[in-house]
Design an enzyme around this catalytic site. Structure first.
Site, PDB file in Angstrom:
ATOM      1  CG  ASP A  88      -1.948   1.115   1.113  1.00 44.64           C
ATOM      2  OD1 ASP A  88      -2.771   1.034   0.188  1.00 44.64           O
ATOM      3  OD2 ASP A  88      -1.902   2.064   1.917  1.00 44.64           O
ATOM      4  CG  ASP A 440       0.891  -3.440 -48.090  1.00 48.79           C
ATOM      5  OD1 ASP A 440       0.602  -4.463 -48.743  1.00 48.79           O
ATOM      6  OD2 ASP A 440       0.969  -3.434 -46.850  1.00 48.79           O
ATOM      7  N   GLY A 466       1.917  -1.652 -54.903  1.00 50.87           N
ATOM      8  CA  GLY A 466       2.785  -2.593 -55.617  1.00 50.87           C
ATOM      9  C   GLY A 466       2.900  -3.890 -54.847  1.00 50.87           C
ATOM     10  CG  ASP A 467       3.108  -8.645 -55.330  1.00 50.61           C
ATOM     11  OD1 ASP A 467       4.094  -8.981 -54.629  1.00 50.61           O
ATOM     12  OD2 ASP A 467       2.141  -9.393 -55.562  1.00 50.61           O
ATOM     13  NE  ARG A 483       4.024  -5.584 -35.444  1.00 50.87           N
ATOM     14  CZ  ARG A 483       3.732  -6.203 -34.310  1.00 50.87           C
ATOM     15  NH1 ARG A 483       3.239  -7.405 -34.323  1.00 50.87           N
ATOM     16  NH2 ARG A 483       3.938  -5.611 -33.150  1.00 50.87           N
TER      17      ARG A 483
HETATM   18  C1  LIG Z   1       2.942   8.617  -5.618  1.00 51.87           C
HETATM   19  C2  LIG Z   1       2.688   7.620  -6.716  1.00 51.87           C
HETATM   20  C3  LIG Z   1       1.802   6.580  -6.543  1.00 51.87           C
HETATM   21  N1  LIG Z   1       1.583   5.693  -7.555  1.00 51.87           N
HETATM   22  C4  LIG Z   1       0.615   4.598  -7.424  1.00 51.87           C
HETATM   23  C5  LIG Z   1       1.172   3.308  -6.821  1.00 51.87           C
HETATM   24  C6  LIG Z   1      -0.090   2.594  -6.387  1.00 51.87           C
HETATM   25  O1  LIG Z   1      -0.537   1.800  -7.494  1.00 51.87           O
HETATM   26  C7  LIG Z   1      -1.086   3.714  -6.145  1.00 51.87           C
HETATM   27  C8  LIG Z   1      -1.445   3.823  -4.675  1.00 51.87           C
HETATM   28  O2  LIG Z   1      -2.564   3.038  -4.414  1.00 51.87           O
HETATM   29  P1  LIG Z   1      -2.529   1.681  -3.608  1.00 51.87           P
HETATM   30  O3  LIG Z   1      -3.815   1.613  -2.830  1.00 51.87           O
HETATM   31  O4  LIG Z   1      -1.252   1.516  -2.857  1.00 51.87           O
HETATM   32  O5  LIG Z   1      -2.532   0.570  -4.737  1.00 51.87           O
HETATM   33  P2  LIG Z   1      -3.563   0.311  -5.886  1.00 51.87           P
HETATM   34  O6  LIG Z   1      -4.943   0.746  -5.501  1.00 51.87           O
HETATM   35  O7  LIG Z   1      -3.014   0.879  -7.162  1.00 51.87           O
HETATM   36  O8  LIG Z   1      -3.532  -1.271  -6.018  1.00 51.87           O
HETATM   37  P3  LIG Z   1      -3.926  -2.351  -4.889  1.00 51.87           P
HETATM   38  O9  LIG Z   1      -4.673  -1.653  -3.783  1.00 51.87           O
HETATM   39  O10 LIG Z   1      -4.780  -3.337  -5.622  1.00 51.87           O
HETATM   40  O11 LIG Z   1      -2.630  -2.920  -4.436  1.00 51.87           O
HETATM   41  O12 LIG Z   1      -0.442   4.927  -6.547  1.00 51.87           O
HETATM   42  C9  LIG Z   1       2.249   5.810  -8.762  1.00 51.87           C
HETATM   43  O13 LIG Z   1       2.052   5.009  -9.669  1.00 51.87           O
HETATM   44  N2  LIG Z   1       3.156   6.820  -8.919  1.00 51.87           N
HETATM   45  C10 LIG Z   1       3.410   7.740  -7.959  1.00 51.87           C
HETATM   46  O14 LIG Z   1       4.254   8.654  -8.173  1.00 51.87           O
END
Ligand SMILES: Cc1cn([C@H]2C[C@H](O)[C@@H](COP(=O)(O)OP(=O)(O)OP(=O)(O)O)O2)c(=O)[nH]c1=O
Length: 522
Positions: A88, A440, A466-467, A483
């Site tokens: 978190d 193409d 073209g081919d 590709r």
């Molecule tokens: C500060 C900051 C946060 N974040 C993101 C990271 C986390 O994904 C989000 C914070 O929320 P979280 O609640 O930590 O995570 P989430 O809701 O994305 O996923 P889950 O609860 O399922 O684990 O913010 C960035 O991507 N870049 C940043 O600079």
């Protein structure tokens, strides 16, 4: 490759990341960890005031996220994974905890609070080792947090709103993403950058080392010998039970369990994942959720005319795949889903099937078989569907391809089988003096008008019917073969490359190296 021996320790375990965050998935995937993603349903509503410090709140939330997933998985199969990882991320400023903004106004108040100041980003992490015994779940939680201090510039009102209107702040703690546009708001960072993005990889590896190598001795043996010798008895009893649940399990059973077949299951499940993506594309789920407020499954079902229960399952699958995110307010697109191009990927398989023609094999939307044969077999509608799919895919990677090589010394390029010109336009954007001819089939080129971007660089790109096997190749300093080689048997590939080799200008180098210098394969 897995650099970190402790990460290697987890390769034979069933590891689950209890997070929908695409950033966390990316960081851990790049570190070589193999894991399943099961987003946590734990509601992030713990009473903040009851925690002595902001990181204590983040750690507890991370732990509850991981435990919720461990319990749910155990309940479902009576078998929990070996390890569940929860995390978190919060922003703390002046004693206040900022999580993800609930709307634009909330993002505004968060960002204006951060403007011109230093704040802390804390990510709490919980590593939960699980063991199912007699239908009961035992868990062993290890937790930690990491702090990174981030200094913001003074942000003008205009900049703030422009940033908020980009949509980036909405799924990020504190309302910004340092790894993307939000990086422009940041003056200085003290600490682990990845911690801000959502996962403190360095501390995580250290924590694993503490758990798996408590004596401080890193395992010097190469990975092969770990597997070959069948388990942890090789550790010679040096470690106590405190060495972690891995050793505890080994001691109990006397032999180590067979490695979890992650790779095999990934292959099997990839079909389901792409099927979920196609179905969501076909139903236009991502279009519906684009730029709008989050919607509950029942509302999505109402708008799409689908069943609420099935739609809920599809939306949850998209959350697990990182295309949607789910909050109390409902489902919304992630950044990946908001990319404005990939959703035509679904066009090809359905339309090819409807025509009675064999669905093209190969990856999504790629032309199967020589284009002239394939395209003759398809109706106009099917061909348009194929072009859309190819265009969508080419656009996803075009800029990366165009910048993977330094092509600045070339004045002209010819994209053989270049289809709608997605790569040609990316090349033109990157190299302002480059003129690109897309070569193409006429029946392909007659449809390309609808795929052309607006903008100043469009006059650098021209289309020539073209081919590539029949007609003279247009003169160019550089030939792009992207590709298409995989569509033909070896003999045809040889014939095409020989034609290109004959068309290449010798330049200043010798004939053989000039071929290499003048031809890019993608
Ligand atoms: C500060 C900051 C946060 N974040 C993101 C990271 C986390 O994904 C989000 C914070 O929320 P979280 O609640 O930590 O995570 P989430 O809701 O994305 O996923 P889950 O609860 O399922 O684990 O913010 C960035 O991507 N870049 C940043 O600079």
């Amino acid at each position: 490759m897995v650099l970190c021996p402790v990460i290697r320790k987890l390769l034979h375990k069933r590891v689950v990341l209890a997070s929908a965050s695409p950033r966390r998935q990316e960081i851990l995937r790049q570190a070589g960890l193999r894991f399943e993603v099961v987003p946590s349903r734990f509601k992030e509503t713990l009473p903040k005031a009851s925690f002595p410090t902001p990181p204590a709140y983040a750690v507890e939330t991370a732990k509850q996220k991981a435990l919720e997933v461990a319990r749910r998985m155990h309940q479902k199969d009576l078998r929990a994974p070996d390890v569940v990882i929860g995390a978190d991320t919060i922003v703390a400023v002046g004693g206040l905890i900022l999580e993800k903004p609930v709307d634009k106004q909330d993002a505004y108040s968060m960002l204006s609070r951060l403007s011109g100041k230093e704040h802390s980003v804390f990510t709490g992490v919980a590593i939960v080792h699980c063991c199912s015994r007699d239908g009961r779940l035992d868990t062993d939680v290890s937790e930690f947090y990491e702090e990174t201090r981030v200094q913001f510039s003074e942000l003008s009102e205009e900049l703030l709103w422009e940033y908020i209107d980009s949509g980036e702040p909405m799924d990020k703690a504190g309302g910004y993403g340092i790894q993307a546009l939000g990086g422009m708001l940041v003056e200085q960072v003290h600490g682990d950058f990845l911690n801000v993005v959502g996962f403190p990889l360095n501390r995580f590896c250290k924590k694993l080392a503490e758990l798996y190598y408590p004596s401080g001795r890193e395992d010097p043996r190469p990975a092969q010998s770990h597997q070959g010798r069948g388990g942890r008895a090789e550790d010679g009893g040096e470690r106590t039970q405190a060495a972690g649940p891995e050793e505890a399990v080994s001691n109990r059973t006397g032999h180590s369990p067979p490695p979890f077949p992650t790779g095999l299951l990934e292959l099997v499940d990839s079909f389901k994942a792409s099927k979920a993506l196609f179905t969501a594309c076909k139903l236009k789920v991502f279009d519906l959720l684009k730029d709008g407020a989050p919607l509950k499954a029942v509302d999505v079902a109402g708008k799409l005319g689908t069943s609420a229960c099935g739609t809920g399952r599809l939306l949850d699958a998209c959350v697990a795949l990182g295309f949607l995110q789910k909050t109390d307010r409902g489902y919304s697109n992630t950044e990946t889903a908001n990319l404005d191009h990939p959703w035509d990927l679904s066009a090809r398989p359905e339309s090819a099937g409807r025509d009675g023609a064999d669905p093209p094999d190969g990856a999504l939307g790629e032309r199967a078989g020589p284009p002239n044969q394939a395209s003759c077999a398809h109706s106009e509608e099917t061909r348009l569907g194929l072009l859309r799919a190819m265009h969508s895919l080419a656009k996803l990677t075009a800029r990366h391809v165009a910048t993977a090589f330094d092509l600045s010394r070339f004045a002209s390029a010819c994209d053989l089988g270049g289809c709608t010109g997605a790569l040609a336009h990316a090349l033109a954007r990157e190299y302002p003096r480059l003129r690109v001819t897309v070569f193409d089939l006429p029946e392909v080129l007659q449809h390309v008008a609808g795929f052309q971007p607006d903008g100043p660089r469009t006059e650098q790109v021209s289309f020539l019917p073209g081919d590539i096997f029949e007609d003279s190749l247009p003169e160019a300093d550089l030939y792009v073969v992207s590709r298409i080689l995989r569509d033909w048997p070896d003999g045809k590939v040889h014939e095409l490359l020989s034609r290109v080799a004959r068309a290449c200008k010798p330049g200043e180098a010798t004939a053989s190296t000039s071929l290499l210098q003048n031809l890019i394969f993608v």
